[in-house]
Design a protein around this motif. Structure first.
Motif, PDB file in Angstrom:
ATOM      1  N   GLN A   1      -7.967  -1.281   1.119  1.00 13.77           N
ATOM      2  CA  GLN A   1      -8.562  -1.548  -0.183  1.00 13.77           C
ATOM      3  C   GLN A   1      -8.227  -0.371  -1.104  1.00 13.77           C
ATOM      4  OE1 GLN A   1     -10.129  -4.546  -0.677  1.00 13.77           O
ATOM      5  NE2 GLN A   1      -9.510  -4.937   1.452  1.00 13.77           N
ATOM      6  N   VAL A   2      -7.572  -0.661  -2.233  1.00 10.64           N
ATOM      7  CA  VAL A   2      -7.193   0.390  -3.175  1.00 10.64           C
ATOM      8  C   VAL A   2      -8.293   0.583  -4.204  1.00 10.64           C
ATOM      9  CG1 VAL A   2      -5.551   1.081  -4.980  1.00 10.64           C
ATOM     10  CG2 VAL A   2      -4.725  -0.018  -2.875  1.00 10.64           C
ATOM     11  N   ARG A   3      -8.671   1.833  -4.407  1.00 15.93           N
ATOM     12  CA  ARG A   3      -9.645   2.163  -5.452  1.00 15.93           C
ATOM     13  C   ARG A   3      -9.011   3.175  -6.402  1.00 15.93           C
ATOM     14  NH1 ARG A   3     -14.269   5.899  -6.003  1.00 15.93           N
ATOM     15  NH2 ARG A   3     -14.025   6.598  -3.852  1.00 15.93           N
TER      16      ARG A   3
ATOM     17  N   ALA B   1       5.710  -4.854  -6.679  1.00 19.69           N
ATOM     18  CA  ALA B   1       5.122  -3.716  -7.390  1.00 19.69           C
ATOM     19  C   ALA B   1       6.059  -3.281  -8.498  1.00 19.69           C
ATOM     20  CB  ALA B   1       4.899  -2.550  -6.419  1.00 19.69           C
TER      21      ALA B   1
ATOM     22  N   THR C   1      -0.368  -3.660   5.158  1.00 16.65           N
ATOM     23  CA  THR C   1      -0.836  -5.012   5.471  1.00 16.65           C
ATOM     24  C   THR C   1       0.119  -5.701   6.429  1.00 16.65           C
ATOM     25  OG1 THR C   1      -1.975  -5.232   3.349  1.00 16.65           O
ATOM     26  CG2 THR C   1      -1.383  -7.281   4.480  1.00 16.65           C
TER      27      THR C   1
ATOM     28  N   THR D   1      -0.551   0.360  -4.522  1.00 19.75           N
ATOM     29  CA  THR D   1      -0.481  -1.072  -4.248  1.00 19.75           C
ATOM     30  C   THR D   1       0.674  -1.387  -3.308  1.00 19.75           C
ATOM     31  OG1 THR D   1      -1.418  -1.559  -6.425  1.00 19.75           O
ATOM     32  CG2 THR D   1      -0.260  -3.340  -5.325  1.00 19.75           C
ATOM     33  N   ALA D   2       1.793  -0.684  -3.501  1.00 22.26           N
ATOM     34  CA  ALA D   2       2.947  -0.899  -2.630  1.00 22.26           C
ATOM     35  C   ALA D   2       2.670  -0.399  -1.210  1.00 22.26           C
ATOM     36  CB  ALA D   2       4.171  -0.193  -3.210  1.00 22.26           C
TER      37      ALA D   2
ATOM     38  N   PRO E   1      -1.131   4.338  -9.138  1.00 23.34           N
ATOM     39  CA  PRO E   1      -1.737   3.047  -8.778  1.00 23.34           C
ATOM     40  C   PRO E   1      -0.709   2.029  -8.294  1.00 23.34           C
ATOM     41  CG  PRO E   1      -2.706   3.877 -10.807  1.00 23.34           C
ATOM     42  CD  PRO E   1      -1.535   4.763 -10.505  1.00 23.34           C
ATOM     43  N   THR E   2       0.483   2.031  -8.916  1.00 27.85           N
ATOM     44  CA  THR E   2       1.538   1.112  -8.479  1.00 27.85           C
ATOM     45  C   THR E   2       2.005   1.461  -7.075  1.00 27.85           C
ATOM     46  OG1 THR E   2       2.265   0.856 -10.773  1.00 27.85           O
ATOM     47  CG2 THR E   2       3.792   0.160  -9.062  1.00 27.85           C
TER      48      THR E   2
ATOM     49  N   GLN F   1      -0.299  -0.274   0.130  1.00 26.15           N
ATOM     50  CA  GLN F   1      -1.226  -1.285   0.638  1.00 26.15           C
ATOM     51  C   GLN F   1      -0.469  -2.474   1.229  1.00 26.15           C
ATOM     52  OE1 GLN F   1      -3.086  -3.731  -2.391  1.00 26.15           O
ATOM     53  NE2 GLN F   1      -5.070  -3.623  -1.324  1.00 26.15           N
ATOM     54  N   ALA F   2       0.551  -2.947   0.510  1.00 27.48           N
ATOM     55  CA  ALA F   2       1.335  -4.095   0.978  1.00 27.48           C
ATOM     56  C   ALA F   2       2.079  -3.764   2.265  1.00 27.48           C
ATOM     57  CB  ALA F   2       2.316  -4.529  -0.109  1.00 27.48           C
TER      58      ALA F   2
END
Length: 527
Positions: free
Chosen positions: A395-397, A10, A388, A381-382, A377-378, A384-385
Protein backbone atom coordinates in the motif's frame (compact mmCIF):
# COMPACT_ATOMS: atom_id res chain seq x y z
CA UNK A 1 14.14 -7.29 -21.28
CA UNK A 2 10.89 -8.90 -20.15
CA UNK A 3 7.83 -6.70 -20.39
CA UNK A 4 6.33 -5.51 -17.14
CA UNK A 5 2.81 -4.35 -17.76
CA UNK A 6 2.31 -2.60 -14.39
CA UNK A 7 5.68 -0.91 -14.55
CA UNK A 8 5.12 0.56 -17.97
CA UNK A 9 1.77 1.94 -16.83
CA UNK A 10 3.74 4.27 -14.55
CA UNK A 11 4.02 7.44 -16.56
CA UNK A 12 7.17 9.28 -15.75
CA UNK A 13 7.34 12.52 -13.95
CA UNK A 14 10.87 13.83 -13.94
CA UNK A 15 13.41 13.98 -11.24
CA UNK A 16 12.86 17.50 -10.09
CA UNK A 17 15.56 18.33 -7.63
CA UNK A 18 17.88 20.12 -9.86
CA UNK A 19 17.86 23.68 -10.65
CA UNK A 20 16.67 25.76 -13.39
CA UNK A 21 18.52 28.78 -14.32
CA UNK A 22 16.82 31.55 -16.11
CA UNK A 23 13.99 33.18 -17.87
CA UNK A 24 13.49 36.50 -19.47
CA UNK A 25 9.85 36.48 -20.49
CA UNK A 26 7.21 36.86 -17.90
CA UNK A 27 9.66 38.62 -15.59
CA UNK A 28 8.13 40.81 -12.91
CA UNK A 29 8.04 44.49 -13.95
CA UNK A 30 10.38 45.51 -11.15
CA UNK A 31 12.95 43.03 -12.42
CA UNK A 32 12.70 44.35 -15.96
CA UNK A 33 13.12 47.90 -14.72
CA UNK A 34 16.08 46.96 -12.58
CA UNK A 35 17.68 45.08 -15.46
CA UNK A 36 17.15 47.94 -17.85
CA UNK A 37 18.81 50.30 -15.41
CA UNK A 38 22.04 48.32 -15.51
CA UNK A 39 24.59 48.49 -18.28
CA UNK A 40 26.12 45.07 -17.49
CA UNK A 41 24.89 41.64 -18.49
CA UNK A 42 22.12 39.96 -16.51
CA UNK A 43 21.76 36.22 -15.92
CA UNK A 44 18.30 35.18 -14.81
CA UNK A 45 18.29 31.99 -12.76
CA UNK A 46 15.13 29.94 -12.26
CA UNK A 47 14.88 26.80 -10.15
CA UNK A 48 12.53 24.64 -8.12
CA UNK A 49 14.21 25.53 -4.82
CA UNK A 50 12.33 28.01 -2.69
CA UNK A 51 14.16 30.36 -0.37
CA UNK A 52 13.13 28.80 2.94
CA UNK A 53 15.39 30.93 5.09
CA UNK A 54 18.66 32.83 5.38
CA UNK A 55 20.34 30.60 7.94
CA UNK A 56 22.92 28.26 6.34
CA UNK A 57 21.21 25.31 8.02
CA UNK A 58 17.82 25.96 6.42
CA UNK A 59 18.81 27.67 3.15
CA UNK A 60 19.65 24.27 1.58
CA UNK A 61 22.87 25.56 0.07
CA UNK A 62 21.29 28.13 -2.22
CA UNK A 63 23.68 30.91 -1.20
CA UNK A 64 26.72 28.76 -1.80
CA UNK A 65 25.31 27.58 -5.14
CA UNK A 66 24.84 31.22 -6.09
CA UNK A 67 28.45 31.90 -4.98
CA UNK A 68 27.43 34.43 -2.36
CA UNK A 69 28.92 32.59 0.60
CA UNK A 70 32.05 30.46 0.84
CA UNK A 71 33.17 27.60 3.05
CA UNK A 72 36.58 27.01 4.59
CA UNK A 73 37.11 24.02 2.31
CA UNK A 74 35.82 23.46 -1.23
CA UNK A 75 35.71 20.39 -3.48
CA UNK A 76 35.77 19.66 -7.18
CA UNK A 77 33.21 17.63 -9.11
CA UNK A 78 34.79 14.34 -8.03
CA UNK A 79 34.71 15.16 -4.31
CA UNK A 80 38.42 15.99 -4.16
CA UNK A 81 38.91 18.62 -1.47
CA UNK A 82 40.58 21.90 -2.36
CA UNK A 83 41.15 25.27 -0.68
CA UNK A 84 38.26 27.62 -0.02
CA UNK A 85 38.57 30.41 2.50
CA UNK A 86 41.33 28.25 4.02
CA UNK A 87 44.45 27.94 1.89
CA UNK A 88 45.38 24.56 3.41
CA UNK A 89 44.82 22.42 6.50
CA UNK A 90 47.06 20.41 8.75
CA UNK A 91 46.38 18.08 11.67
CA UNK A 92 48.50 17.46 14.76
CA UNK A 93 50.16 14.09 15.12
CA UNK A 94 47.44 12.86 17.49
CA UNK A 95 44.69 14.14 15.16
CA UNK A 96 43.11 16.30 17.86
CA UNK A 97 44.04 19.75 16.58
CA UNK A 98 43.54 21.08 13.07
CA UNK A 99 44.81 24.39 11.71
CA UNK A 100 43.22 26.23 8.77
CA UNK A 101 45.24 29.30 7.61
CA UNK A 102 42.93 31.80 5.91
CA UNK A 103 43.14 33.27 2.42
CA UNK A 104 44.88 36.62 2.53
CA UNK A 105 42.85 39.53 1.20
CA UNK A 106 39.39 37.94 1.42
CA UNK A 107 36.71 40.43 2.43
CA UNK A 108 33.06 40.19 3.35
CA UNK A 109 30.50 42.06 1.29
CA UNK A 110 30.18 44.71 4.00
CA UNK A 111 33.86 45.57 3.53
CA UNK A 112 35.15 43.91 6.70
CA UNK A 113 38.03 41.42 6.45
CA UNK A 114 37.49 37.67 6.58
CA UNK A 115 39.61 37.23 9.70
CA UNK A 116 40.08 34.29 12.01
CA UNK A 117 37.87 35.78 14.72
CA UNK A 118 34.89 36.16 12.36
CA UNK A 119 35.33 32.69 10.87
CA UNK A 120 35.64 31.03 14.28
CA UNK A 121 32.50 32.85 15.46
CA UNK A 122 30.52 31.69 12.41
CA UNK A 123 31.57 28.08 12.96
CA UNK A 124 30.77 28.25 16.66
CA UNK A 125 27.31 29.56 15.75
CA UNK A 126 26.85 26.63 13.36
CA UNK A 127 28.05 24.26 16.05
CA UNK A 128 25.37 25.47 18.45
CA UNK A 129 22.74 23.56 16.44
CA UNK A 130 22.68 19.79 16.74
CA UNK A 131 20.93 19.63 13.37
CA UNK A 132 23.85 21.28 11.58
CA UNK A 133 26.15 18.90 9.69
CA UNK A 134 29.10 20.17 11.71
CA UNK A 135 27.60 18.46 14.77
CA UNK A 136 28.80 15.08 13.46
CA UNK A 137 32.40 16.10 14.21
CA UNK A 138 33.60 15.72 17.82
CA UNK A 139 34.59 19.39 18.12
CA UNK A 140 35.55 20.78 21.50
CA UNK A 141 36.29 24.32 20.38
CA UNK A 142 36.83 26.53 17.35
CA UNK A 143 39.15 29.46 18.04
CA UNK A 144 41.20 32.09 16.18
CA UNK A 145 44.97 31.94 16.30
CA UNK A 146 46.71 34.65 14.34
CA UNK A 147 45.66 34.38 10.69
CA UNK A 148 44.37 30.84 11.13
CA UNK A 149 41.36 29.05 12.60
CA UNK A 150 42.12 26.20 14.97
CA UNK A 151 39.65 23.38 15.55
CA UNK A 152 40.16 21.24 18.66
CA UNK A 153 38.64 17.75 18.73
CA UNK A 154 37.87 15.39 21.58
CA UNK A 155 38.90 12.43 19.41
CA UNK A 156 40.45 12.02 15.95
CA UNK A 157 38.08 12.69 13.08
CA UNK A 158 39.68 12.37 9.65
CA UNK A 159 36.75 13.76 7.57
CA UNK A 160 36.83 17.13 9.37
CA UNK A 161 37.94 19.11 6.26
CA UNK A 162 35.04 17.55 4.30
CA UNK A 163 32.59 18.55 7.06
CA UNK A 164 33.88 22.13 6.79
CA UNK A 165 33.00 22.00 3.09
CA UNK A 166 29.32 21.35 3.87
CA UNK A 167 27.05 24.20 2.81
CA UNK A 168 25.65 24.45 6.34
CA UNK A 169 29.12 25.55 7.50
CA UNK A 170 29.32 28.53 5.12
CA UNK A 171 31.03 31.55 6.62
CA UNK A 172 28.97 34.71 7.06
CA UNK A 173 30.13 38.09 8.34
CA UNK A 174 29.32 39.12 11.92
CA UNK A 175 26.90 41.71 10.48
CA UNK A 176 24.76 38.83 9.16
CA UNK A 177 23.56 37.99 12.67
CA UNK A 178 20.91 39.71 14.77
CA UNK A 179 21.36 40.19 18.51
CA UNK A 180 19.60 36.90 19.22
CA UNK A 181 22.02 35.02 16.97
CA UNK A 182 19.61 34.46 14.06
CA UNK A 183 20.68 35.32 10.52
CA UNK A 184 19.03 38.60 9.49
CA UNK A 185 20.95 39.09 6.23
CA UNK A 186 23.39 37.08 4.13
CA UNK A 187 26.75 38.85 4.03
CA UNK A 188 29.21 36.44 2.47
CA UNK A 189 32.59 36.70 0.77
CA UNK A 190 31.97 35.20 -2.67
CA UNK A 191 32.09 36.80 -6.12
CA UNK A 192 28.42 37.79 -5.85
CA UNK A 193 26.74 39.85 -3.13
CA UNK A 194 23.05 39.92 -2.21
CA UNK A 195 21.11 42.98 -3.33
CA UNK A 196 17.67 41.77 -2.33
CA UNK A 197 15.97 38.64 -0.98
CA UNK A 198 12.20 38.21 -1.27
CA UNK A 199 11.34 34.80 0.21
CA UNK A 200 10.28 32.34 -0.90
CA UNK A 201 10.91 32.97 -4.57
CA UNK A 202 13.49 35.61 -5.46
CA UNK A 203 17.11 36.60 -4.87
CA UNK A 204 18.88 39.43 -6.68
CA UNK A 205 22.68 39.53 -6.83
CA UNK A 206 25.41 41.75 -8.20
CA UNK A 207 29.13 41.22 -8.71
CA UNK A 208 31.21 42.05 -5.63
CA UNK A 209 33.85 44.55 -6.73
CA UNK A 210 36.26 43.72 -3.89
CA UNK A 211 36.26 39.96 -4.42
CA UNK A 212 39.84 38.74 -4.11
CA UNK A 213 39.53 36.19 -6.93
CA UNK A 214 38.64 36.41 -10.59
CA UNK A 215 35.78 38.83 -11.20
CA UNK A 216 32.53 37.41 -12.64
CA UNK A 217 31.83 38.03 -16.33
CA UNK A 218 28.12 38.53 -15.65
CA UNK A 219 27.41 41.64 -13.59
CA UNK A 220 23.98 40.74 -12.26
CA UNK A 221 22.09 37.56 -11.41
CA UNK A 222 18.41 37.18 -10.53
CA UNK A 223 17.28 33.87 -9.10
CA UNK A 224 13.58 32.99 -9.03
CA UNK A 225 11.90 29.82 -7.82
CA UNK A 226 9.42 28.29 -10.27
CA UNK A 227 7.69 25.33 -8.71
CA UNK A 228 6.02 23.65 -11.69
CA UNK A 229 8.33 21.57 -13.83
CA UNK A 230 6.19 22.11 -16.93
CA UNK A 231 6.63 25.88 -16.61
CA UNK A 232 10.38 25.49 -16.43
CA UNK A 233 10.22 23.23 -19.47
CA UNK A 234 8.28 25.84 -21.44
CA UNK A 235 10.90 28.43 -20.60
CA UNK A 236 13.65 26.19 -21.88
CA UNK A 237 11.79 25.10 -24.99
CA UNK A 238 10.85 28.63 -26.01
CA UNK A 239 14.42 29.90 -25.62
CA UNK A 240 13.56 32.27 -22.78
CA UNK A 241 16.09 30.70 -20.41
CA UNK A 242 19.86 30.92 -20.25
CA UNK A 243 20.25 27.64 -18.35
CA UNK A 244 17.48 25.35 -17.13
CA UNK A 245 17.73 22.53 -14.61
CA UNK A 246 15.15 20.25 -13.03
CA UNK A 247 12.82 19.36 -15.87
CA UNK A 248 10.94 16.09 -16.05
CA UNK A 249 12.31 13.46 -18.47
CA UNK A 250 9.48 13.85 -20.97
CA UNK A 251 10.05 17.59 -21.25
CA UNK A 252 13.78 17.08 -21.49
CA UNK A 253 13.32 14.73 -24.44
CA UNK A 254 11.15 17.35 -26.12
CA UNK A 255 13.79 20.05 -25.71
CA UNK A 256 16.71 17.93 -26.91
CA UNK A 257 17.68 18.85 -30.45
CA UNK A 258 15.86 22.16 -30.44
CA UNK A 259 17.81 24.99 -32.11
CA UNK A 260 19.50 27.51 -29.86
CA UNK A 261 20.00 25.20 -26.86
CA UNK A 262 22.14 22.27 -25.80
CA UNK A 263 21.66 19.67 -23.10
CA UNK A 264 24.43 18.81 -20.64
CA UNK A 265 24.18 15.94 -18.16
CA UNK A 266 26.07 14.51 -15.21
CA UNK A 267 25.53 11.43 -13.07
CA UNK A 268 24.97 12.54 -9.50
CA UNK A 269 26.19 10.96 -6.25
CA UNK A 270 22.54 10.40 -5.38
CA UNK A 271 20.29 7.34 -5.31
CA UNK A 272 16.63 6.47 -4.94
CA UNK A 273 16.52 3.91 -2.15
CA UNK A 274 13.99 1.69 -0.41
CA UNK A 275 14.35 1.90 3.38
CA UNK A 276 13.16 -1.18 5.29
CA UNK A 277 12.29 -1.87 8.90
CA UNK A 278 14.67 -4.72 9.63
CA UNK A 279 12.70 -5.79 12.71
CA UNK A 280 9.43 -6.20 10.81
CA UNK A 281 8.17 -9.81 11.10
CA UNK A 282 8.82 -10.33 7.38
CA UNK A 283 11.65 -7.88 6.63
CA UNK A 284 13.84 -9.15 9.46
CA UNK A 285 14.48 -12.19 7.25
CA UNK A 286 17.34 -11.53 4.82
CA UNK A 287 15.69 -13.86 2.32
CA UNK A 288 12.67 -11.56 2.16
CA UNK A 289 14.84 -8.49 1.69
CA UNK A 290 16.72 -10.28 -1.07
CA UNK A 291 13.42 -11.25 -2.67
CA UNK A 292 12.17 -7.66 -2.68
CA UNK A 293 15.41 -6.57 -4.34
CA UNK A 294 15.29 -9.37 -6.94
CA UNK A 295 11.69 -8.48 -7.79
CA UNK A 296 12.73 -5.02 -8.97
CA UNK A 297 13.42 -4.67 -12.68
CA UNK A 298 15.61 -1.63 -12.19
CA UNK A 299 16.25 -0.87 -15.89
CA UNK A 300 12.48 -0.99 -16.51
CA UNK A 301 11.83 1.24 -13.51
CA UNK A 302 14.49 3.74 -14.58
CA UNK A 303 13.12 3.73 -18.14
CA UNK A 304 9.45 4.07 -17.18
CA UNK A 305 9.92 6.73 -14.52
CA UNK A 306 13.17 8.53 -15.32
CA UNK A 307 13.47 7.77 -19.08
CA UNK A 308 17.04 6.62 -18.55
CA UNK A 309 17.78 2.86 -18.25
CA UNK A 310 21.50 3.51 -17.72
CA UNK A 311 20.89 4.86 -14.22
CA UNK A 312 19.42 1.60 -12.91
CA UNK A 313 21.30 1.02 -9.65
CA UNK A 314 23.52 -2.05 -9.59
CA UNK A 315 24.82 -1.12 -6.12
CA UNK A 316 24.39 1.67 -3.60
CA UNK A 317 27.19 3.98 -4.76
CA UNK A 318 27.06 5.34 -8.34
CA UNK A 319 30.17 5.53 -10.55
CA UNK A 320 30.39 9.27 -9.87
CA UNK A 321 31.82 8.33 -6.46
CA UNK A 322 34.95 6.85 -7.98
CA UNK A 323 36.57 5.68 -4.76
CA UNK A 324 33.32 4.16 -3.45
CA UNK A 325 31.82 2.47 -6.51
CA UNK A 326 33.05 -1.15 -6.51
CA UNK A 327 33.56 -2.52 -10.02
CA UNK A 328 34.11 -6.04 -8.70
CA UNK A 329 30.87 -6.18 -6.71
CA UNK A 330 28.22 -8.64 -7.91
CA UNK A 331 25.50 -6.34 -9.29
CA UNK A 332 21.91 -6.32 -8.12
CA UNK A 333 19.83 -8.22 -10.68
CA UNK A 334 16.19 -8.68 -11.60
CA UNK A 335 15.16 -12.30 -11.07
CA UNK A 336 11.47 -12.75 -10.19
CA UNK A 337 11.76 -16.55 -10.16
CA UNK A 338 14.55 -16.36 -7.60
CA UNK A 339 12.47 -13.85 -5.62
CA UNK A 340 9.55 -16.28 -5.53
CA UNK A 341 11.84 -19.13 -4.47
CA UNK A 342 13.31 -17.05 -1.64
CA UNK A 343 9.85 -16.16 -0.36
CA UNK A 344 8.82 -19.82 -0.51
CA UNK A 345 11.94 -20.76 1.43
CA UNK A 346 11.16 -18.12 4.04
CA UNK A 347 7.71 -19.66 4.53
CA UNK A 348 5.68 -17.05 2.65
CA UNK A 349 3.47 -19.03 0.28
CA UNK A 350 0.81 -17.75 -2.16
CA UNK A 351 -2.66 -17.41 -0.70
CA UNK A 352 -5.97 -17.79 -2.58
CA UNK A 353 -5.89 -14.13 -3.65
CA UNK A 354 -2.26 -14.31 -4.79
CA UNK A 355 -0.92 -12.49 -1.73
CA UNK A 356 1.67 -14.54 0.13
CA UNK A 357 0.88 -15.70 3.64
CA UNK A 358 2.69 -17.15 6.62
CA UNK A 359 0.93 -18.52 9.69
CA UNK A 360 -2.28 -16.98 8.41
CA UNK A 361 -0.81 -13.48 8.12
CA UNK A 362 -0.63 -11.83 4.67
CA UNK A 363 2.62 -10.29 3.45
CA UNK A 364 1.25 -6.77 3.40
CA UNK A 365 3.52 -3.72 3.69
CA UNK A 366 3.04 0.04 3.63
CA UNK A 367 5.40 2.07 1.42
CA UNK A 368 5.73 5.72 2.44
CA UNK A 369 7.04 8.41 0.10
CA UNK A 370 6.56 12.14 -0.48
CA UNK A 371 5.74 14.45 -3.40
CA UNK A 372 8.57 17.00 -3.02
CA UNK A 373 10.37 15.15 -5.79
CA UNK A 374 7.60 14.41 -8.31
CA UNK A 375 9.27 11.22 -9.55
CA UNK A 376 8.98 9.54 -6.14
CA UNK A 377 5.21 8.81 -6.07
CA UNK A 378 5.46 7.45 -9.62
CA UNK A 379 8.46 5.29 -8.70
CA UNK A 380 6.63 4.08 -5.57
CA UNK A 381 3.68 2.98 -7.72
CA UNK A 382 6.05 1.15 -10.05
CA UNK A 383 7.75 -0.58 -7.09
CA UNK A 384 4.33 -1.53 -5.79
CA UNK A 385 3.50 -3.16 -9.14
CA UNK A 386 6.79 -5.06 -9.21
CA UNK A 387 6.32 -6.47 -5.71
CA UNK A 388 2.72 -7.39 -6.45
CA UNK A 389 4.00 -9.70 -9.18
CA UNK A 390 5.81 -11.83 -6.57
CA UNK A 391 2.88 -11.85 -4.14
CA UNK A 392 3.71 -8.91 -1.85
CA UNK A 393 0.76 -6.60 -1.17
CA UNK A 394 2.08 -3.03 -0.98
CA UNK A 395 0.00 0.00 0.00
CA UNK A 396 1.55 3.31 -1.11
CA UNK A 397 1.11 6.34 1.11
CA UNK A 398 2.22 9.78 -0.12
CA UNK A 399 2.76 12.18 2.77
CA UNK A 400 5.15 14.83 4.05
CA UNK A 401 8.83 13.92 3.97
CA UNK A 402 8.96 14.52 7.73
CA UNK A 403 6.82 11.41 8.21
CA UNK A 404 9.80 9.20 7.32
CA UNK A 405 12.04 10.18 10.26
CA UNK A 406 8.94 10.35 12.45
CA UNK A 407 7.99 6.78 11.48
CA UNK A 408 11.57 5.67 12.05
CA UNK A 409 11.51 7.23 15.51
CA UNK A 410 8.24 5.72 16.71
CA UNK A 411 8.73 2.37 14.97
CA UNK A 412 5.67 2.65 12.72
CA UNK A 413 7.58 2.83 9.44
CA UNK A 414 7.67 -0.36 7.34
CA UNK A 415 9.12 0.81 4.02
CA UNK A 416 9.99 4.23 2.62
CA UNK A 417 11.13 5.43 -0.79
CA UNK A 418 13.28 8.55 -1.00
CA UNK A 419 16.48 9.93 -2.48
CA UNK A 420 19.78 10.04 -0.64
CA UNK A 421 22.59 12.38 -1.61
CA UNK A 422 25.95 10.91 -0.59
CA UNK A 423 27.79 14.17 -1.27
CA UNK A 424 26.00 16.62 1.02
CA UNK A 425 29.46 16.51 2.53
CA UNK A 426 32.12 15.76 -0.12
CA UNK A 427 33.30 12.70 1.81
CA UNK A 428 30.43 10.13 1.85
CA UNK A 429 31.84 8.79 5.12
CA UNK A 430 30.07 11.61 6.96
CA UNK A 431 26.67 10.76 5.46
CA UNK A 432 27.20 7.07 6.22
CA UNK A 433 28.08 7.84 9.82
CA UNK A 434 24.67 9.49 10.14
CA UNK A 435 22.78 6.78 8.21
CA UNK A 436 24.32 3.56 9.54
CA UNK A 437 25.36 3.96 13.18
CA UNK A 438 24.62 1.11 15.57
CA UNK A 439 21.27 2.71 16.49
CA UNK A 440 20.32 3.37 12.85
CA UNK A 441 19.57 6.66 11.11
CA UNK A 442 16.49 8.53 9.92
CA UNK A 443 17.58 8.31 6.28
CA UNK A 444 19.49 5.06 6.55
CA UNK A 445 19.16 1.74 8.35
CA UNK A 446 16.23 0.97 10.65
CA UNK A 447 16.75 -1.65 13.35
CA UNK A 448 19.88 -3.01 11.68
CA UNK A 449 23.61 -2.80 12.25
CA UNK A 450 26.65 -4.82 11.31
CA UNK A 451 29.92 -4.93 13.29
CA UNK A 452 32.09 -5.17 10.17
CA UNK A 453 30.44 -2.12 8.67
CA UNK A 454 30.76 -0.19 11.95
CA UNK A 455 34.44 -1.11 12.14
CA UNK A 456 35.03 0.01 8.56
CA UNK A 457 33.30 3.35 9.19
CA UNK A 458 35.31 3.83 12.36
CA UNK A 459 38.50 3.32 10.39
CA UNK A 460 37.50 5.90 7.79
CA UNK A 461 36.50 8.34 10.54
CA UNK A 462 39.74 8.10 12.48
CA UNK A 463 42.48 7.29 9.97
CA UNK A 464 43.68 9.85 7.42
CA UNK A 465 42.86 8.86 3.86
CA UNK A 466 46.28 8.66 2.28
CA UNK A 467 45.05 6.70 -0.72
CA UNK A 468 46.39 3.47 0.73
CA UNK A 469 44.96 -0.04 0.76
CA UNK A 470 43.52 0.27 4.28
CA UNK A 471 40.95 2.97 3.56
CA UNK A 472 40.15 1.42 0.17
CA UNK A 473 39.45 -1.89 1.90
CA UNK A 474 37.17 -0.14 4.40
CA UNK A 475 35.13 1.44 1.59
CA UNK A 476 34.95 -1.94 -0.15
CA UNK A 477 33.70 -3.59 3.06
CA UNK A 478 30.96 -0.97 3.49
CA UNK A 479 29.74 -1.34 -0.09
CA UNK A 480 29.83 -5.14 0.08
CA UNK A 481 27.99 -5.30 3.42
CA UNK A 482 25.21 -3.04 2.19
CA UNK A 483 24.94 -5.17 -0.95
CA UNK A 484 24.85 -8.45 0.97
CA UNK A 485 22.54 -7.45 3.83
CA UNK A 486 20.25 -4.97 2.02
CA UNK A 487 19.09 -2.98 5.07
CA UNK A 488 18.34 -0.29 2.47
CA UNK A 489 17.68 -1.39 -1.12
CA UNK A 490 19.14 0.72 -3.97
CA UNK A 491 16.66 1.30 -6.80
CA UNK A 492 18.04 3.94 -9.16
CA UNK A 493 20.82 6.47 -9.45
CA UNK A 494 20.28 10.05 -10.59
CA UNK A 495 21.30 12.08 -13.60
CA UNK A 496 21.09 15.83 -13.61
CA UNK A 497 20.59 17.61 -16.92
CA UNK A 498 20.80 21.26 -17.82
CA UNK A 499 19.38 22.93 -20.89
CA UNK A 500 21.82 25.68 -21.83
CA UNK A 501 21.17 28.56 -24.20
CA UNK A 502 23.63 29.10 -27.03
CA UNK A 503 24.25 32.55 -25.56
CA UNK A 504 25.92 31.01 -22.48
CA UNK A 505 29.62 30.17 -22.58
CA UNK A 506 31.79 28.58 -19.91
CA UNK A 507 29.04 26.63 -18.16
CA UNK A 508 30.01 23.37 -16.44
CA UNK A 509 27.63 21.09 -14.60
CA UNK A 510 28.79 20.19 -11.09
CA UNK A 511 28.04 16.50 -10.38
CA UNK A 512 28.07 17.20 -6.63
CA UNK A 513 25.48 20.00 -6.97
CA UNK A 514 27.58 22.26 -4.75
CA UNK A 515 27.63 25.24 -7.09
CA UNK A 516 26.15 26.52 -10.31
CA UNK A 517 29.38 28.13 -11.49
CA UNK A 518 27.64 31.38 -12.43
CA UNK A 519 30.77 33.47 -11.88
CA UNK A 520 32.52 31.52 -14.64
CA UNK A 521 29.90 31.91 -17.37
CA UNK A 522 29.55 34.70 -19.88
CA UNK A 523 26.63 35.78 -22.02
CA UNK A 524 27.22 36.26 -25.74
CA UNK A 525 24.92 37.65 -28.39
CA UNK A 526 23.59 34.68 -30.41
CA UNK A 527 24.86 34.64 -33.97
Amino acid sequence: MPAHRPLLLATAVVAATSIVLTARTGAPPEREVAAAAEDGAVLDVIGPYEVHGLDPETAEGIFTRLQVAETLVESDGTGELRPGLATRWTASEDGLMWEFPLREGARFHDGTPVDARSVAAALETARSSEANTIAVAPIEQVRPEGDAVVVELSEPFAPLPAVLAATSTQILAPSSYAEDGTVSQVVGSGPYRVVDVAPPARIELEAFDDYDGEAPSVDRVVYESVGRAENRALMAESGQADITFGMDPTSLQRVEGKPGVRVESALLPRAIVLKLDNEHPALADLRVREALSAALDRPALATAVLRDPEIAATQMFPPTLESWHQHGLEPLRHDPEHAAALLDEAGWTPGPDGVREKDGEPLRLELLTFPDRPELPTMATAVQAALTEVGVDVQVRVDNSSEIPAGHGDGSLEMALFTRNFALVPDPTVTLLKDYPAEGGDWGAMNWSDPKLLSAMERLATEPDDGGAGTAAARERIAATLQEQLPVVPVSWYRQSAVVSESVEGFELDPLERGWGLASVSLQDPA
